[in-house]
Write a protein that holds these residues in place. Structure first.
Motif, PDB file in Angstrom:
ATOM      1  N   LYS A 150      62.299  -2.842  70.910  1.00  0.00           N
ATOM      2  CA  LYS A 150      62.115  -3.052  71.613  1.00  0.00           C
ATOM      3  C   LYS A 150      62.264  -3.865  72.778  1.00  0.00           C
ATOM      4  N   SER A 151      63.400  -4.537  72.535  1.00  0.00           N
ATOM      5  CA  SER A 151      64.246  -5.159  73.624  1.00  0.00           C
ATOM      6  C   SER A 151      65.382  -4.007  74.157  1.00  0.00           C
ATOM      7  N   ARG A 189      63.369  -2.328  76.754  1.00  0.00           N
ATOM      8  CA  ARG A 189      62.526  -2.921  77.811  1.00  0.00           C
ATOM      9  C   ARG A 189      64.740  -2.742  79.142  1.00  0.00           C
ATOM     10  N   HIS A 218      65.306  -0.893  82.071  1.00  0.00           N
ATOM     11  CA  HIS A 218      66.083  -1.682  83.593  1.00  0.00           C
ATOM     12  C   HIS A 218      66.732  -0.857  83.977  1.00  0.00           C
TER      13      HIS A 218
END
Lengths: 254, 201
Positions: free
Chosen positions: B24-25, B28, B32
């Protein structure tokens, strides 16, 4: 989610993320459980010492199915002697590796919990930690079903006496000196009488007296060699932690 | 990953390999980065590549450096008679932040850990011993390994190794952290703090 209180030994502590740890906790009532501890590596964490490997502590855990999260902890015994003697630390690390291979997750095994407790005391304080760890690992193997037959010959059933005896690790038994007995075993070796007595002691002694014995250097060598071969044969794995002891003699920097 | 264009999928996979970064990170972070101007993304990529290409181990202290010997070892303003032994380069940065210590360092890149199968030969102990053998101006070795089972064992092993050479070997103090509360300190920390008490006034 239930709150449980338990006493336990930390058998393994794995750093996770920035400052967390996952510990493998050996408890009497719940067996080996995996507990996540948030912030355990921070200097101000109340769990910094209680979650270090080999510590014994009182733990309060949140349990959700088979997952555990540490709520609070109190140190009972840090076993500091292990940190002050690399030989003892290596011995404890080896036994922990064997324990972790044998223990089943979430299955209470109070006998093994008590064996670990006595073994930690012995490895921390016994004059010969290497002999203590081999005695502990033999007893551990015996407790989980790998006990060798020591009372009579596997070939002819002759009860053990003062004669010459041999042993075979693959057969898991002793053999008398008749040529026909043990002829199918390819790993037959002479068994010193002191070695047989010592193996009998390790199998039968109450845990409180398991480590109360002294051996001649010949029998000590036999027990260590027997124990190492017995472990490798029955767990089908080569354990290398104890090899480190050979390299621990400090070299002279001057 | 089939939900994304292959290049985004590859970026997410690579980011997820970093420590502490899960799927998930990684996702993200990837989105970004894709939302940033190209020059900023290039600056990040170049910084990673430059660091990877130029950073190596200092031949004296084994710290990570882009010049050899490193800035600390080469500085005449530092006290070359004292060496502080730490487990990893992050510890050097922590001690430097304090602005009190003016000596040199030696980075072991780990600690002896029988549980992880790390013995004395797997860390940079040999380099420290060779350094002490070559440089007889060193009067003190400060052992600043972590106060963990592995760090304590490493410190004790090193202390025993250095004793015959007649070099003063000291261990950093253990005790109550500043701003801490005695009520919440455990017995071991309190005992260590008592052992290491000193006269004031």
């Amino acid at each position: 989610m239930a709150l449980i209180k338990t006493k336990g030994f930390v058998l393994r502590a794995v750093p996770v993320g920035e400052s967390d740890r996952i510990i493998s906790l050996l408890t009497e009532a719940h067996g080996l459980i995996s507990v996540s501890v948030r912030g355990a590596r921070r200097a101000r964490s109340p769990h910094v010492l209680t979650t270090q490997v080999f510590s014994l502590g009182d733990f309060e855990l949140f349990a959700n199915k088979n997952r555990y999260r540490l709520q609070s902890s109190e140190l009972i015994e840090p076993f500091s002697a292990l940190q002050q003697d690399l030989e003892r630390l290596v011995c404890a690390s080896h036994l922990a590796e064997v324990m972790l291979d044998i223990l089943r997750d979430d299955l209470p095994q109070p006998g093994l919990y008590r064996l670990w407790a006595y073994s930690m005391q012995a490895i921390s304080h016994a004059p010969d930690p290497l002999l203590a760890v081999h005695a502990a690992q033999l007893r551990l193997l015996m407790e989980v079903g790998f006990a060798p037959r020591l009372d009579s010959c596997l070939g002819c059933g002759k009860p053990v006496d003062t004669g010459n005896w041999r042993y075979s690790i693959s057969a898991g038994s002793i053999f008398c000196d008749k040529p026909a007995c043990g002829m199918r075993s390819t790993d037959l070796l002479p068994l010193p009488s002191g070695g047989l007595a010592c193996l009998g002691h390790i199998r039968q002694a109450p845990l409180g007296r398991l480590f109360d014995f002294s051996l001649s250097s010949e029998i000590r060598r036999f027990i260590i060699a027997f124990s190492a071969s017995y472990l490798t044969y029955h767990l089908d794995k080569v354990y290398t932690r104890l090899d480190m002891l050979r390299h621990l003699k400090p070299a002279d920097p001057s | 990953m089939a939900r994304y264009a292959p290049s985004i999928g590859r970026l997410i996979t690579e980011l997820a390999k970093l420590p502490g970064i899960g799927g998930k990170s990684a996702q993200r972070l990837a989105f970004h980065l894709l939302g940033q101007p190209e020059d900023q993304v290039s600056a990040l990529a170049n910084a990673i590549l430059d660091a990877r290409k130029t950073i190596r181990l200092c031949s004296v202290c084994c710290n990570l450096t882009d010049q050899d010997p490193c800035e600390i070892c080469a500085s005449p303003a530092r006290d070359h008679t004292t060496i502080c032994v730490v487990e990893n380069p992050r510890d050097v940065a922590s001690i430097e932040r304090m602005h009190e210590y003016k000596g040199l360092y030696h980075v072991l890149h780990g600690a002896i850990s029988p549980m992880q199968g790390v013995g004395p030969d797997q860390i940079r102990l040999r380099e420290l011993l060779a350094r002490l053998r070559q440089d007889d101006s060193v009067h003190e070795v400060i052992l600043a390994t972590n106060p963990t089972v592995e760090g304590e064992a490493t410190a004790l092993y090193l202390a025993r190794l250095l004793k015959p050479a007649g070099i003063l070997t000291t261990r950093i103090a253990h005790g109550i952290p500043m701003g801490g509360d005695l009520e919440y300190a455990d017995e071991v920390t309190l005992a260590r703090a008592m052992e290491g008490r000193r006269e004031i006034g």
